[in-house]
Design an enzyme around this catalytic site. Structure first.
Site, short mmCIF file in Angstrom:
data_model
loop_
_atom_site.label_atom_id
_atom_site.label_comp_id
_atom_site.label_asym_id
_atom_site.label_seq_id
_atom_site.Cartn_x
_atom_site.Cartn_y
_atom_site.Cartn_z
N LEU A 1 0.82 -1.22 0.00
CA LEU A 1 0.00 0.00 0.00
C LEU A 1 0.86 1.27 0.00
CD1 LEU A 1 -2.97 0.95 0.17
CD2 LEU A 1 -2.63 1.12 2.64
N ASP A 2 0.56 2.18 -0.90
CA ASP A 2 1.21 3.50 -0.99
C ASP A 2 2.71 3.42 -1.28
OD1 ASP A 2 -1.25 4.52 -0.32
OD2 ASP A 2 -0.79 4.75 1.80
N GLU A 3 3.16 2.27 -1.78
CA GLU A 3 4.60 2.11 -2.00
C GLU A 3 4.96 1.96 -3.46
OE1 GLU A 3 7.34 1.68 0.22
OE2 GLU A 3 6.12 2.33 1.92
#
Lengths: 284, 284, 284, 284
Positions: free
Chosen positions: A227-229
């Site tokens: 997530l969000d990476e």
């Protein structure tokens, strides 16, 4: 304007690569319109985007693939090519907030986004009238607690049926499963409402407000299973002050979200983005 | 231009506060030049910066303090006041990189920073000639491994001796001890070479390069005993692309560092900053 | 890092140009490190910057010129080439304000500007100590009313004597004569303290203040014989508000001036700028 | 949240003004929520925006006007006041380009713009479906060559009939007559697609492209009878390069136009703008 073809490639850097490719195109009558290269000296990688006119080019797409493949193999190239203006099918996923959706639909209408918006999926019904206004099919797929797998199954069926090649999360507030993401590698674009990697996860505007930052941002990125990476495509920020309440941050952030998401989608459609490692090269 | 006085205060919000203070000043002949208020509705706090002309004001600083104290107590105010152009003593701490130091010294020279630069401390000797050029005393205090306490003892002695009221870490690469920080609460300003809270800790440009962000930033903040967590005063960012190597990030970052640090110092000297919780109100 | 050579060229666009040049370099053992092209479709012009490693390249500069000239003529190319790290001589002209001068000298000192700062000329004596600090020869050439021709004569003598190839007007407040400008076409860089073409001429900050703009800017450009009309190299802006007095505009402007001027000088030294018509292509 | 009242005033600066007004409000039970002042020292003018809670305030609007008028007269104040959330009627004028219109309608829908959008006037029919989608009355008033007076007559009738208090030119491509403008002083907001005063008049993007600027901008301003010369409310810019063709400038400019126009409208509706001379004070 004549039709053109775009070749994106990367490889371990090697001498003569530009020369070999330029020659290949020249020998087949291709006039190079734009070319951009980049070299990551540290990793020893070479990136290239080359666009040429198809006017006097003597190879059709299939012939090009046939002729270029052995050359690419001998040079160890990773490549992809697009001939002419093939408009890919795009699916838009959205939840309640419609600002990004409105923005993308209008940009598409006036020709900024050269694609076919195949359909809209939402876990809410709010966007139905807007979809109808723009004449885009709308599918309401609620995500029941603990039944996300079911919803994703329906989503994937739609994506396959319409042969979607790009999925845009236009403020879609559900986290996609690793299985879903694996089906569309580097083909799912999300907008995160912070200047990543600051304020990962949920409620980034709350985080920014709490921390007392003087700028807020938004980030568009490819979705990976962390997530969000995923690889960042575009970011922008705007200034805030102590006078801005939380709702002002959210309001100012909406303008950033629209801009960074629409740029990412546009660059993807124009074949301007190359990913490597967890980063992007954007040939603007 | 006439001399002026500046009153900074905060309190639990209460009706009539502006009126009471405006009256107090008016009754003593003070003409209000600037006034700025801010209210944090969530926390129920009220902030005010008020500047008035001393031309016809009938109280000297000592008399003001005597007369205002009971009023302030009755209203539950936290306040501080500055009369006229008292130039406070500022200490600059620096390591090897001199860009922030040069910037501050020149801004001081041309009158942008209204203070007395009392001396420069460095754990290296590089900045000695520059200090000499600007006629500022220079103290070389090396920080031996495991002997930071000793170095800090010398630093504090100097600070006390010169009655320094502000310590500016102009790219000083040593972490200050909690004991040091406690001696100068809200009186130590640091510049961090990232857009906090992204890339806390050491080597933020390396972190930014690794993550592939599209903007880099710098942050000036008051130093607290939690590293990189103090109240943020100012931030700015600049755009980068895949074409920028790590050294380009560092080079572009230098320009940001100079700007955010000098703004923070200037605002502090102009009594424009109020801290509360871990945030700042900057009355610009 | 190996030495490299840089070729800048423009021409009427023609098929195969990239291929021909890439081949030429490849045939002589040159490994292309960076290449950037640009095409102005409207004007039918093609621009290219190509940098290659000299490690295995089998031509020295003189040989290159001899071998490349007939090719370039047959293709109708305008070109210039630089081999290795030849540091050109730069002259800095300055009047009273020293912020740009300080900035350039420090950037030069830390290696941001790869050139030889041959000398400083000023119509005032203020910058003498700074020049001495950095060990740069300083020439005070006053400009008496009506005797600018005399001053320029002295300036040109110095430029010739030191074989200066770039003249940087670092807030030099005298307008150069057409004769002077003609001697150094596309070799004189100026910084104008406004966002050109807004507020041409003298006192641009006053103009910005009067007009009530919400952003102020600065512009670096090549000097031509029409004042403030030369090809723009770089521009930047910053936000202001009604709270900013004229002196705040001037102060904020200084930071912009330093940044846009130093970028222009750097790009010029790195052979990144091509002029055509009255515009620039900056290969960043 | 309680209802509040907002008082905007300016006057020749005089001692005690803040005190007198704060007292007046305090005496009637008004708790000041926000107050912002500004002083133009050069012109000797004083500006103030003050907002107070109506919860315990003992005057209704009519009573306030009656009680405050003599005080204001004795102090020589120019003032206007707004009680509670009276939503003013706004008329939107638009031509072919709909991006600003879409933006304003959506912002209104989600509550960013606290007003009543009374109707849309256009000299083209393109925006009709959009008006219908948002349920806003649409009036098609073509502007025949040489018959602008007739069109304006119809426009003014509609404005009067709906008691419009603000006219927003959301890319309305007709120049309004001096007579029209005189009817709505400081009540007509326009967006100009350049960073004024650069590129006044028609086709500013063409001008920017020709001149080779490195940033393009947009400006929102009040309309006066001198074209493009009215008081500037807001401006913003974005970076461009040689890679941007004219159509890219236009596309990037659209995002700026939306943002500067919507900010201006919002600030006007929130009573944050004071005009003086040909400039604005924006109390943000």
């Amino acid at each position: 304007m004549d039709e053109s073809a775009i070749l994106l490639l990367h490889s371990a850097d090697r001498k003569g690569l530009v020369s070999v490719i330029a020659n290949f195109l020249f020998d087949h009558g291709g006039n190079i319109l734009h070319a951009d290269q980049h070299q990551d000296a540290e990793l020893g990688l070479f990136f290239m985007r080359i666009e040429w006119s198809l006017r006097d080019f003597d190879l059709a797409e299939r012939q090009f693939r046939k002729a270029f493949t052995p050359l690419a193999e001998s040079l160890g190239l990773h490549w992809r090519v697009t001939f002419g203006r093939r408009r890919i099918n795009v699916a838009l996923l959205v939840s309640r907030y419609q600002h990004c959706l409105i923005d993308l639909l209008y940009r598409h209408q006036i020709g900024e986004l050269d694609c076919n918006i195949a359909f809209i999926i939402s876990n809410h019904e709010d966007a139905q009238p807007l979809a109808a206004f723009y004449g885009v099919p709308f599918h309401h797929i609620p995500v029941a607690a603990g039944r996300k797998d079911h919803a994703e199954q329906l989503q994937v069926e739609l994506l396959r049926q319409h042969e979607a090649e790009l999925v845009v999360l236009a403020r879609y507030m559900q986290v996609l499963s690793a299985e879903f993401v694996a089906l569309y590698p580097r083909q799912i674009i999300n907008v995160h409402h912070s200047f990543l990697p600051a304020f990962v996860g949920a409620k980034p505007y709350h985080g920014a407000y709490e921390r007392g930052v003087k700028l807020i941002g938004a980030t568009s990125h490819y979705v990976t299973d962390v997530l969000d990476e995923g690889p960042i495509i575009e970011q922008d920020v705007t200034r805030i002050s102590h006078r801005d309440r939380l709702e002002d941050l959210i309001s100012k952030g909406r303008d950033l979200e629209k801009i960074v998401l629409s740029r990412a989608v546009r660059w993807h459609l124009e074949h301007r983005i190359l990913c490597y490692g967890n980063k992007t090269v954007v040939f603007d």
